[in-house]
Design an enzyme around this catalytic site. Structure first.
Site, mmCIF file in Angstrom:
data_model
loop_
_atom_site.group_PDB
_atom_site.id
_atom_site.type_symbol
_atom_site.label_atom_id
_atom_site.label_comp_id
_atom_site.label_asym_id
_atom_site.label_seq_id
_atom_site.Cartn_x
_atom_site.Cartn_y
_atom_site.Cartn_z
ATOM 1 N N SER A 145 0.850 -1.198 0.000
ATOM 2 C CA SER A 145 0.000 0.000 0.000
ATOM 3 C C SER A 145 0.873 1.231 0.000
ATOM 4 O O SER A 145 2.061 1.168 0.329
ATOM 5 C CB SER A 145 -0.861 -0.005 1.265
ATOM 6 O OG SER A 145 -0.069 0.419 2.368
ATOM 7 N N ASP A 146 0.296 2.370 -0.355
ATOM 8 C CA ASP A 146 1.033 3.595 -0.125
ATOM 9 C C ASP A 146 0.874 3.929 1.368
ATOM 10 O O ASP A 146 0.083 3.318 2.089
ATOM 11 C CB ASP A 146 0.521 4.738 -1.028
ATOM 12 C CG ASP A 146 1.580 5.815 -1.186
ATOM 13 O OD1 ASP A 146 1.521 6.567 -2.171
ATOM 14 O OD2 ASP A 146 2.473 5.893 -0.323
ATOM 15 N N TRP A 147 1.617 4.922 1.799
ATOM 16 C CA TRP A 147 1.737 5.228 3.222
ATOM 17 C C TRP A 147 0.353 5.434 3.865
ATOM 18 O O TRP A 147 -0.363 6.379 3.539
ATOM 19 C CB TRP A 147 2.576 6.486 3.399
ATOM 20 C CG TRP A 147 2.880 6.812 4.814
ATOM 21 C CD1 TRP A 147 1.997 7.142 5.796
ATOM 22 C CD2 TRP A 147 4.175 6.844 5.418
ATOM 23 N NE1 TRP A 147 2.640 7.373 6.966
ATOM 24 C CE2 TRP A 147 3.982 7.207 6.776
ATOM 25 C CE3 TRP A 147 5.468 6.621 4.981
ATOM 26 C CZ2 TRP A 147 5.044 7.330 7.680
ATOM 27 C CZ3 TRP A 147 6.521 6.753 5.872
ATOM 28 C CH2 TRP A 147 6.305 7.089 7.197
ATOM 29 N N GLY A 148 -0.021 4.502 4.727
ATOM 30 C CA GLY A 148 -1.255 4.694 5.483
ATOM 31 C C GLY A 148 -2.523 4.499 4.676
ATOM 32 O O GLY A 148 -3.623 4.756 5.161
ATOM 33 N N SER A 149 -2.408 4.017 3.437
ATOM 34 C CA SER A 149 -3.628 3.988 2.629
ATOM 35 C C SER A 149 -4.585 2.878 3.043
ATOM 36 O O SER A 149 -5.761 2.925 2.703
ATOM 37 C CB SER A 149 -3.295 3.894 1.136
ATOM 38 O OG SER A 149 -2.691 2.682 0.827
#
Ligand code: GLC
Length: 750
Positions: free
Chosen positions: A294-298
């Protein structure tokens, strides 16, 4: 009898000795003689559900040695490693740091599974290359691949296994700070650049000089509404398939090991939880066997978007969609075991994800040698070498785009008296770097001032600040600039944006040159001396006013470590600029999005814009200030004798040729571009689509014939479900040195 006894004793002893020599068989997953899949199967069988969740957990790292060891936060992360709750770290860099943490993972956990270390090596690790948007303007795919391989070698020598690159987002919106990370507005060229970057970064992943690539941001993040970072995306299926997906697929087809979800929605569903994107398209249609991170915190943002009630619901939806590793949401580690125990996720789904993480840990040889990438001698021998800087210089020179050069203001003659060099950015090294400086150090770079001083001699360069770091100016700064100019034969002024305004979370609504810089330009223009503007920016700015105040404009982008030397080579004519812009330069911000491969509309505006009730602005032209594919040289090129067959079938190819002549006084390189237009189709096609290019070298006066071949694939497009369509009918073909000034011919697909 005795003989028999002796033989029996001998045999027994030999077996005893043999038995002593043969080590007890370790667990199968540690047996390098088995296949990776066999080793994964054995390891999965041994892992607890919590340990499996740990492999899917990626945390932000930082430093774990020295004073940081006492930092409670860092200690907590080390403890999570000890408890097998971390599969990967990002932002832990350098042999010392990575080795320190790897030791804990390998020696202090039950199964000794090594950690994957990842970092944003976007355009260099220590030797910083031009931003990706700039290097794409070189149209030199071998150099682009080389740039990536140098970055990978430095990263791998510094303990890293994985970089979050290439970014493959197509974007038409320079308000978005991340256009610097991509390859511009064209899909077909974006595919070629994506593949080159993956090959450069990964090689064949078996020499510890390459790293896992990561195709991002999947998908269509470049459409972020109004150019705002983390904005919403609303895209039709036909645009998704024809404009946005192909570069991601090209990177996957080039063997990219990992893919990163984007922050945005597609069809109203967050990409991280989007089954159509991740499962139907990426895993099934494209047969992607790698790892999705995932992208950061997605993972957590699935709740914020309003697609899940809470973190647990979000985790389930993301994993059901086919996403796998959770960067920094800490939701998988918290909810996955519960979700499996409640039957809301199956162990099969979990094992599928974990096996892809383990695959790359085996593939990189980390079970045989967890410290294979952590050799301090290799690290110091590999970083910031002369060879690496030479590649960075080559890349920087070929990235620059000459936008204007009236009366051959450039190149500067070396026998000039004095050169006035004006502008804060000409001297400030920190403003020469963007958000993704990785482990580069601004003070190790060569500034424009230093580059010109070493090229022309320090005594020939008179520097004046012209404007402040915030681009404001005042009477004193302007008068100092004018007096520097008064004693000079030529004025070089560096304007634009600080590199710090380029990259993630750097959206800008105003792309005009700062008022303070314009005031300096106006004052310099009044001196009557030739004014050459160098534009420092990670995106196309609005240069409409600059164009009227200068004799020459060189778009320098953000060039990295070798900026000053590359700029000096071009200004002195030791390198004839060959760059062609891969993004249109808007005439005004209000024009955005403005791009070459647009559709015709039902009421196209004629060139001279005088048609009432046509698709036009009343106050500015429709056309950009500088179009896609545009870039001048110190010489000129003439195109003639466009030759192409009149008909082609779905089974044949269409040869196209053209002659190009260097009609100027300098040897030079030209990017010959081939475009098509499908005149009638079941889904309307753009007025032009790039389908080929050749970067050629011509001596002054030399003529070459350039050959292309148009294939059925070049003439096809996708329907809204990603099916390839190849439809008979009339086509046009265009060839030229940019997307606007072309010669054309027609042919028919029968
Ligand atoms: C950022 C970016 C992504 C980057 C990741 C790790 O938010 O969107 O491109 O790779 O986080 O830094």
């Amino acid at each position: 009898m005795l003989k028999k006894i002796a033989i029996v004793c001998l045999l027994a002893c030999s077996q005893f000795v043999f038995a002593q020599k043969k080590p007890a068989p370790g667990p199968a997953y540690k047996n390098a003689k088995l296949t990776i899949n066999q080793r994964i199967a054995d390891l999965l069988h041994r892992m607890t559900l919590e340990e499996k969740a740990g492999q899917l957990n990626q945390l932000n790292g930082g430093v774990f040695t020295g004073p940081a060891v006492n930092d409670a936060n860092q200690q907590a992360k080390v403890q999570m490693v000890r408890e097998s709750k971390v599969g990967s770290f990002l932002n832990v860099t350098g042999v010392k740091e990575t080795r320190n943490i790897q030791k804990v993972a390998v020696e202090e956990t039950r199964l000794g599974i090594p950690i994957l270390f990842a970092f944003d090596v976007i355009h260099g690790y220590k030797t910083i290359f031009p931003i990706p948007l700039a290097e794409a303007c070189s149209w030199d795919l071998p150099q682009i691949e080389k740039n990536a391989s140098v970055a990978a070698r430095e990263a791998a020598a510094a303990g890293l296994h994985w970089t979050f690159a290439p970014m493959c987002d197509i974007s038409n919106d320079p308000r978005w700070g991340r256009v610097m990370e991509g390859a511009g507005e064209d899909t077909w060229y974006g595919e070629k650049v994506a593949a080159a970057r993956v090959k450069g970064l990964q090689g064949d992943l078996d020499d510890a000089n390459h790293v896992l690539a990561c195709v991002k941001h999947y998908a269509a993040y470049g459409l972020s509404e109004a150019g705002r970072e983390y904005g919403n995306v609303d895209v039709s299926r036909s645009a998704l398939w024809n404009k946005y997906l192909p570069p991601y697929k090209a990177a996957v087809d080039a063997g990219a090991a990992t893919v990163m979800n984007s922050f945005n929605l597609v069809d109203g569903v967050p990409a991280t939880a989007n089954k159509y994107l991740v499962d139907d398209v990426l895993k099934k249609k494209w047969n992607f066997k790698g790892l999705v991170v995932s992208d950061w915190g997605s993972f957590g943002e699935i709740v914020t978007h309003g697609y899940a009630e809470d973190g647990k619901d979000a985790t389930r939806k993301a994993l059901e969609a086919g996403s796998m590793m959770d960067m920094e949401s800490k939701l998988i580690i918290q909810y996955l075991p519960q979700l499996v125990k409640e039957g809301k996720l199956t162990m099969k789904q979990v094992d599928e994800a974990v096996s892809r993480v383990l695959y790359y840990k085996f593939k990189l040889g980390l079970f045989e040698d967890p410290y294979r990438f952590s050799d301090e001698a290799r690290e110091s021998a590999s970083l910031f070498t002369t060879a690496n800087r030479t590649e960075a210089l080559k890349a920087a020179r070929s990235s620059m785009v000459l936008l204007k050069n009236d009366a051959n203001a450039l190149p500067l003659k070396k026998q000039l008296g004095k050169i006035a060099l004006i502008g804060h950015y000409a001297k400030s090294k920190e403003d020469m770097f963007d958000f993704w400086i990785a482990n580069g150090k601004a003070d190790e770079a060569v500034s424009v001032l230093e580059g010109l001083q070493s090229k022309f001699g320090a005594s020939k360069i008179t520097f004046a600040e012209g404007y402040n770091a915030d681009a404001t100016t005042n009477e004193k700064l302007i008068s100092d600039a004018v007096s520097a100019a008064s004693g000079a034969d030529a004025i070089v002024v560096v304007i634009g944006l600080s590199g710090k305004l380029s990259g993630e979370e750097r959206s800008l609504a105003n792309l005009n040159i700062a008022e303070g810089q314009v005031q300096v330009l106006k004052a310099l223009q009044k001196t009557g001396k030739p004014v050459i503007a160098l534009i420092n920016s990670g995106r196309p700015l609005v240069l409409t006013q600059v164009k009227d105040l200068t004799n020459a404009i060189l778009q320098c982008w953000i060039l990295g470590t070798e900026t000053g030397n590359a700029v000096a080579d071009v200004l002195a004519g030791d390198y004839n600029p060959s760059g062609k812009t891969v993004m249109s330069f808007p005439y005004a911000v209000g024009q955005i999005p403005v791009y070459y491969n647009h559709i015709n509309t039902g009421r196209p505006t004629p060139e001279k814009r005088d048609g009432p009730f046509t698709s036009r602005y009343r106050d500015i032209p429709n056309a950009p200030l500088y179009p896609f594919g545009f870039g001048l040289s110190y010489t000129t090129f003439e195109y003639a004798n466009l030759n192409c067959g009149k008909t082609v079938t779905k089974q044949t190819q269409l040869p196209v040729s053209i002659t190009v002549k260097n009609t100027g006084a300098y040897d030079g390189e030209e990017v010959v571009q081939l475009y098509i237009r499908d005149m009638t189709a079941s889904i309307v096609r753009p007025v032009k689509e790039l389908k080929g290019f050749r970067k050629i070298f011509l001596k002054a006066g030399e003529t070459k014939t350039v050959d292309f071949v148009l294939t059925p694939k070049d003439l096809s497009f996708f329907d809204g479900e990603g099916n390839v369509k190849l439809e008979t009918g009339k086509f046009k073909v265009f060839v030229g040195g940019d997307s606007k000034n072309t010669v054309e011919a027609s042919f028919e697909l029968k």
